[in-house]
Design an enzyme around this catalytic site. Structure first.
Site, PDB file in Angstrom:
ATOM      1  N   ASP A   1      40.548  48.571  40.274  1.00  0.00           N
ATOM      2  CA  ASP A   1      41.630  47.955  41.039  1.00  0.00           C
ATOM      3  C   ASP A   1      41.210  46.575  41.527  1.00  0.00           C
ATOM      4  O   ASP A   1      41.573  46.156  42.636  1.00  0.00           O
ATOM      5  CB  ASP A   1      42.058  48.834  42.216  1.00  0.00           C
ATOM      6  CG  ASP A   1      43.370  48.371  42.855  1.00  0.00           C
ATOM      7  OD1 ASP A   1      44.127  47.622  42.190  1.00  0.00           O
ATOM      8  OD2 ASP A   1      43.633  48.733  44.014  1.00  0.00           O
TER       9      ASP A   1
ATOM     10  N   HIS B   1      42.894  37.515  44.969  1.00  0.00           N
ATOM     11  CA  HIS B   1      43.761  36.596  45.701  1.00  0.00           C
ATOM     12  C   HIS B   1      42.903  35.401  46.109  1.00  0.00           C
ATOM     13  O   HIS B   1      41.743  35.574  46.503  1.00  0.00           O
ATOM     14  CB  HIS B   1      44.332  37.235  46.964  1.00  0.00           C
ATOM     15  CG  HIS B   1      45.300  38.344  46.707  1.00  0.00           C
ATOM     16  ND1 HIS B   1      46.589  38.119  46.273  1.00  0.00           N
ATOM     17  CD2 HIS B   1      45.177  39.694  46.841  1.00  0.00           C
ATOM     18  CE1 HIS B   1      47.217  39.275  46.147  1.00  0.00           C
ATOM     19  NE2 HIS B   1      46.383  40.245  46.474  1.00  0.00           N
TER      20      HIS B   1
ATOM     21  N   HIS C   1      43.844  44.246  37.670  1.00  0.00           N
ATOM     22  CA  HIS C   1      44.803  43.152  37.861  1.00  0.00           C
ATOM     23  C   HIS C   1      44.162  41.848  37.369  1.00  0.00           C
ATOM     24  O   HIS C   1      43.091  41.463  37.853  1.00  0.00           O
ATOM     25  CB  HIS C   1      45.164  42.991  39.331  1.00  0.00           C
ATOM     26  CG  HIS C   1      45.855  44.180  39.932  1.00  0.00           C
ATOM     27  ND1 HIS C   1      47.224  44.295  39.965  1.00  0.00           N
ATOM     28  CD2 HIS C   1      45.353  45.305  40.509  1.00  0.00           C
ATOM     29  CE1 HIS C   1      47.551  45.446  40.549  1.00  0.00           C
ATOM     30  NE2 HIS C   1      46.427  46.075  40.885  1.00  0.00           N
ATOM     31  N   LEU C   2      44.823  41.189  36.435  1.00  0.00           N
ATOM     32  CA  LEU C   2      44.320  39.915  35.920  1.00  0.00           C
ATOM     33  C   LEU C   2      45.151  38.719  36.364  1.00  0.00           C
ATOM     34  O   LEU C   2      44.774  37.576  36.113  1.00  0.00           O
ATOM     35  CB  LEU C   2      44.260  39.951  34.385  1.00  0.00           C
ATOM     36  CG  LEU C   2      43.164  40.835  33.786  1.00  0.00           C
ATOM     37  CD1 LEU C   2      43.270  40.860  32.269  1.00  0.00           C
ATOM     38  CD2 LEU C   2      41.771  40.361  34.200  1.00  0.00           C
TER      39      LEU C   2
END
Length: 348
Positions: A251, A255, A19-20
Site C-alpha cells: 500500500d 504524497h 499506488h503509482l
C-alpha cells in the site's frame, strides 16, 4: 529459499497493493517498486480513475514506458468499481488480460474515492458477474459513516458488509486490502479459500502510539489508520504462523511533502524504498523467517492463480540508514521510517 545468518535469498516478490499515481510523480516512485518486485497490483484511484478498458490500457502503457532499463516489471491493472460499471465490459477486460481484478472503494473512504460505492445493493449485477467469472474483488474494508469511530470502521465493515456480502455471494473471490485489526485477522482465518488479505509493512511495525504520542507524525497517517498494539500484535501473529491467506501488499501511497506536512494531511505512506527490509525485520523479530518467502513471493500468486516467479532477490544483513527524502523537482517525498536504521538491505 536460502536462509543464512547474514543473507536471505527468496523468489522475487510481488506487491499485491501499490499506488503509482500519475505523471512526473509516477516517474519518480516507479523505480523503487520495479527494482524489487516482479509484479504489482496497481490501484486505479487516480484523479481520473481507471474505469474502463481504454483507461486501463492507457495507464498500463504509461507505466511500462517509465520502467527503467534493466528492470523486469509487470503491472497488473485493476478497474475502479463504480455503480455504473458495465459487467459485460468488465468480463471482456478480465478474459483479455487487461484487468486482473476490480477494486471497491466505499464512497469517500480514502484518497480519490468520490466515485466509490455508496450502497452494496447498487452493484449486485456487477458482483454476480464477478462471482461467475471468478474475477477477484479487492475491498477497502472500512465503513464511512461519520458517526462511527475511525478506529472501529474496519470491524464494523466486517459486521455490516462482509458477512452479508459473502452470504449472498459465497463463491466470490475477495481480497481484504491492508487489514489493520484483530477482527479482520480472525475473519480471514475463519473464512474459506475464497478470502485472502494483504498486510502492509507499516501496520506490522507501527501502532497508533507511533502516530499520536509526543507529536503527531503526518508521515504515519494512513487509511486504514494505525490501530492499538492489540491489533498490531494480531497482524504480527497472523504472519508468524505461515497462514497462506495472508500476503504482501505494501500500500505504498506517495504524497508530496507539502500535502503531508500541512493542516489537511493527505492519508498515505510512501514505503516502496523500505518495505521489503521492514518485512524482513518484522519476520526476524517474530522468529518466523522460514515463512518470509511464502508471504512475499508465493501466497499472493497462488491466490490469483498466477505462476511463481523464477528469479530471486537477495537481502543482506547490513545496517543502513534510511535517507531523508526522495527528490525530483518539483516533487519531494519523505520515505517511510526516514532517519531510522534497518538491519536488512535489499541487494539490487
Amino acid at each position: 529459499m536460502i536462509l543464512q545468518s547474514n543473507k536471505i535469498v527468496i523468489r522475487r516478490p510481488d506487491d499485491w497493493h501499490l499506488h503509482l499515481r500519475d505523471g512526473d510523480l509516477l516517474k519518480l516512485v516507479l523505480p523503487y517498486s520495479s527494482s524489487t518486485y516482479s509484479r504489482a497490483i496497481i490501484m486505479p484511484n487516480l484523479i481520473s480513475p481507471i474505469v474502463d478498458i481504454k483507461s486501463g490500457i492507457d495507464y498500463r502503457k504509461l507505466i511500462l514506458s517509465n520502467v527503467p532499463n534493466g528492470h523486469i516489471f509487470s503491472p497488473l491493472m485493476t478497474c475502479y468499481l463504480t455503480e455504473v460499471l458495465d459487467p459485460d465490459e468488465l468480463e471482456q477486460a478480465f478474459f483479455s488480460g487487461i484487468f486482473t481484478a476490480v477494486k471497491m472503494y466505499p464512497l469517500y473512504s480514502t484518497t480519490n474515492s468520490s466515485y466509490g460505492v455508496n450502497k452494496i445493493n447498487n452493484i449486485t449485477k456487477i458482483l454476480e458477474r464477478l462471482q461467475k467469472i471468478q474475477m477477484p474483488l479487492l475491498v477497502h474494508c472500512e465503513v464511512t459513516d461519520f458517526n462511527i469511530d475511525i478506529f472501529d470502521r474496519e470491524a464494523r465493515f466486517i459486521d455490516d458488509i462482509m458477512h452479508p456480502l459473502r452470504k449472498q455471494f459465497p463463491e466470490l473471490k475477495i481480497v481484504m486490502e491492508h487489514i489493520s485489526t484483530k477482527e479482520a485477522v480472525e475473519y480471514v482465518e475463519s473464512s474459506d479459500n475464497k478470502v485472502g488479505a494483504t498486510i502492509t509493512p507499516h501496520h506490522l511495525i507501527l501502532n497508533r502510539n507511533d502516530l499520536l504520542v509526543h507529536r503527531i507524525n503526518p508521515h504515519f497517517y494512513c487509511f486504514p489508520i494505525l490501530k492499538s498494539k492489540v491489533h498490531q500484535e494480531a497482524l504480527r501473529k497472523a504472519i508468524s504462523n505461515g497462514n497462506s491467506k495472508f500476503f504482501l501488499g505494501t500500500d505504498s501511497a506517495p504524497h508530496i511533502i507539502n500535502h503531508k506536512e500541512n493542516s489537511q494531511v493527505q492519508a498515505g505512506i510512501f514505503n516502496a524504498p523500505t518495505a521489503l527490509s521492514v518485512y524482513a525485520t518484522v519476520f526476524e523479530e517474530l522468529n518466523a523467517l522460514r515463512y518470509f518467502e511464502s508471504f512475499c513471493s508465493e501466497n499472493g500468486p497462488r491466490f490469483y492463480n498466477l505462476p511463481l516467479n523464477q528469479d530471486t532477490i537477495t537481502l543482506i544483513r547490513k545496517p543502513w540508514k534510511i535517507k531523508n527524502t526522495v527528490n525530483l523537482s518539483p516533487y519531494s517525498l519523505v520515505t517511510f521510517l526516514v532517519g531510522n536504521t534497518l538491519n536488512w538491505f535489499v541487494e539490487n
